[in-house]
Design a protein around this motif. Structure first.
Motif, PDB file in Angstrom:
ATOM      1  N   SER A  60      94.912  75.427  73.222  1.00 33.15           N
ATOM      2  CA  SER A  60      94.079  74.866  72.156  1.00 33.15           C
ATOM      3  C   SER A  60      93.186  76.054  71.757  1.00 33.15           C
ATOM      4  O   SER A  60      92.517  76.676  72.582  1.00 33.15           O
ATOM      5  CB  SER A  60      93.148  73.713  72.719  1.00 33.15           C
ATOM      6  OG  SER A  60      92.272  74.216  73.667  1.00 33.15           O
ATOM      7  N   LYS A 221      94.819  72.892  67.140  1.00 28.32           N
ATOM      8  CA  LYS A 221      93.376  72.399  67.258  1.00 28.32           C
ATOM      9  C   LYS A 221      93.547  71.475  68.628  1.00 28.32           C
ATOM     10  O   LYS A 221      94.362  71.079  68.922  1.00 28.32           O
ATOM     11  CB  LYS A 221      93.385  71.422  66.105  1.00 28.32           C
ATOM     12  CG  LYS A 221      93.277  72.237  64.859  1.00 28.32           C
ATOM     13  CD  LYS A 221      93.030  71.271  63.552  1.00 28.32           C
ATOM     14  CE  LYS A 221      92.837  71.913  62.349  1.00 28.32           C
ATOM     15  NZ  LYS A 221      92.769  71.176  60.913  1.00 28.32           N
ATOM     16  N   THR A 222      92.310  71.337  68.982  1.00 24.03           N
ATOM     17  CA  THR A 222      92.000  70.560  70.306  1.00 24.03           C
ATOM     18  C   THR A 222      92.387  69.226  69.941  1.00 24.03           C
ATOM     19  O   THR A 222      92.176  68.518  69.113  1.00 24.03           O
ATOM     20  CB  THR A 222      90.443  70.593  70.375  1.00 24.03           C
ATOM     21  OG1 THR A 222      89.954  71.999  70.408  1.00 24.03           O
ATOM     22  CG2 THR A 222      90.024  69.865  71.753  1.00 24.03           C
ATOM     23  N   ASP A 224      95.865  68.723  70.010  1.00 21.87           N
ATOM     24  CA  ASP A 224      97.247  68.787  69.947  1.00 21.87           C
ATOM     25  C   ASP A 224      97.790  69.509  70.802  1.00 21.87           C
ATOM     26  O   ASP A 224      99.138  69.563  70.835  1.00 21.87           O
ATOM     27  CB  ASP A 224      97.419  69.306  68.336  1.00 21.87           C
ATOM     28  CG  ASP A 224      96.765  68.715  67.146  1.00 21.87           C
ATOM     29  OD1 ASP A 224      96.739  67.320  67.691  1.00 21.87           O
ATOM     30  OD2 ASP A 224      96.446  69.139  66.131  1.00 21.87           O
ATOM     31  N   ALA A 225      97.012  70.445  71.508  1.00 21.37           N
ATOM     32  CA  ALA A 225      97.584  71.191  72.748  1.00 21.37           C
ATOM     33  C   ALA A 225      97.989  70.474  73.993  1.00 21.37           C
ATOM     34  O   ALA A 225      97.329  69.373  74.211  1.00 21.37           O
ATOM     35  CB  ALA A 225      96.949  72.418  72.953  1.00 21.37           C
TER      36      ALA A 225
END
Length: 227
Positions: A60, A221-222, A224-225
Motif C-alpha cells: 500500500s 491505494k490503501t 487495495d493491497a
C-alpha cells in the motif's frame, strides 16, 4: 548465532520457462539437524512460462509513506516482509517462482545484513547461505543497483569462500564453529568495511527501489493491497 538445519542444494531448471534457481545450501549430511531453515533462491533468467509466472505482490502507498518516514530499513522491510509472507517463510520448488529476480535480490540483501551484522561471514556461510550469496548473481545485481563498493566487497568475500568452501561449510560442533572465527580472521576486514558502508549501501538500495518500484511490487491505494 549458528542455526542448525539440513543443508541441501536443489537445482530447478525449466527449459521452456528459461528459468534457473539455486535453492538451499549444500550437500545433505546424515545425522544432522531435524530443522529445515528458510532457504533462498534467485532467478537468473527471466521467466516466460505463465505457469512459472511470479505472483503479483502489492504494497500500500500508505505503508510505504509511513515506513519511508521512519527510515530506509523500514522502507525496504515493507517489501521483504511481503515476500516472506507470499512465500510462507520458505522458498522451494513450489514457491520460488512467486518472486522475480530483483525481489529475490532485495530479500537476499536483508538476509546478508542480518547474518553478517550478527555473526559475520562465518555465520552466514555456516547457516547455509554461501551458495545463495556467492554463487548467484547477487553481487552483480547490487552493482546494478548502484552499490558498487559493496559489490566489490561481496566478490572479495566470494574469493575466500571459494578457496575454503569445504571447510567453511562442513558440519561442526559449537566449539569448532567458534574456532572458525580465529581461522578466518581474513573476513574481519571485510566485515568492518561492511559495517562502515552499510548505511550508505542501504541508502543506495532504497533509492533504487524507490526509483524502480514496479520491479519490486505494485503500489496500490490503501485498502487495495494485501498488506
Amino acid at each position: 548465532m549458528r542455526r542448525d538445519f539440513y543443508r541441501i542444494i536443489i537445482e530447478h531448471r525449466d527449459a521452456e520457462a528459461q528459468s534457473f534457481y539455486i535453492i538451499g545450501i549444500k550437500r545433505v549430511k546424515r545425522k544432522y539437524s531435524d530443522f529445515i531453515s528458510l532457504c533462498f533462491c534467485v532467478s537468473v533468467f527471466k521467466k516466460r512460462n505463465k505457469k512459472m509466472e511470479e505472483k503479483k505482490i502489492t504494497v500500500s502507498d500508505e505503508a510505504l509513506r509511513r515506513a519511508a518516514g521512519e527510515g530506509m530499513d523500514e522502507f525496504l522491510q515493507v517489501f521483504t516482509d511481503r515476500y516472506l509472507e507470499v512465500t510462507g517463510g520458505q522458498v522451494n520448488a513450489d514457491t520460488m517462482p512467486l518472486l522475480n529476480g530483483m525481489q529475490h535480490t532485495l530479500l537476499g540483501y536483508r538476509l546478508f545484513c542480518e547474518e553478517v551484522d550478527e555473526g559475520g561471514f562465518v555465520q552466514l556461510i555456516q547457516n547455509g547461505y554461501g551458495p545463495y550469496i556467492f554463487l548467484n548473481p547477487f553481487a552483480k545485481a547490487m552493482r546494478l543497483m548502484g552499490a558498487k563498493e559493496f559489490s566489490k566487497l561481496v566478490y572479495a568475500a566470494r574469493k575466500i569462500y571459494e578457496e575454503n568452501r569445504e571447510d567453511l561449510e562442513r558440519e561442526c560442533s559449537e566449539d569448532e564453529f567458534m574456532a572458525m572465527y580465529e581461522r578466518y580472521e581474513v573476513f574481519d576486514d571485510l566485515e568492518e568495511r561492511f559495517m562502515e558502508m552499510e548505511e550508505e549501501v542501504t541508502g543506495q538500495v532504497a533509492r533504487y527501489v524507490d526509483e524502480h518500484l514496479e520491479e519490486f511490487a505494485e503500489v496500490v491505494k490503501t485498502g487495495d493491497a494485501d498488506c
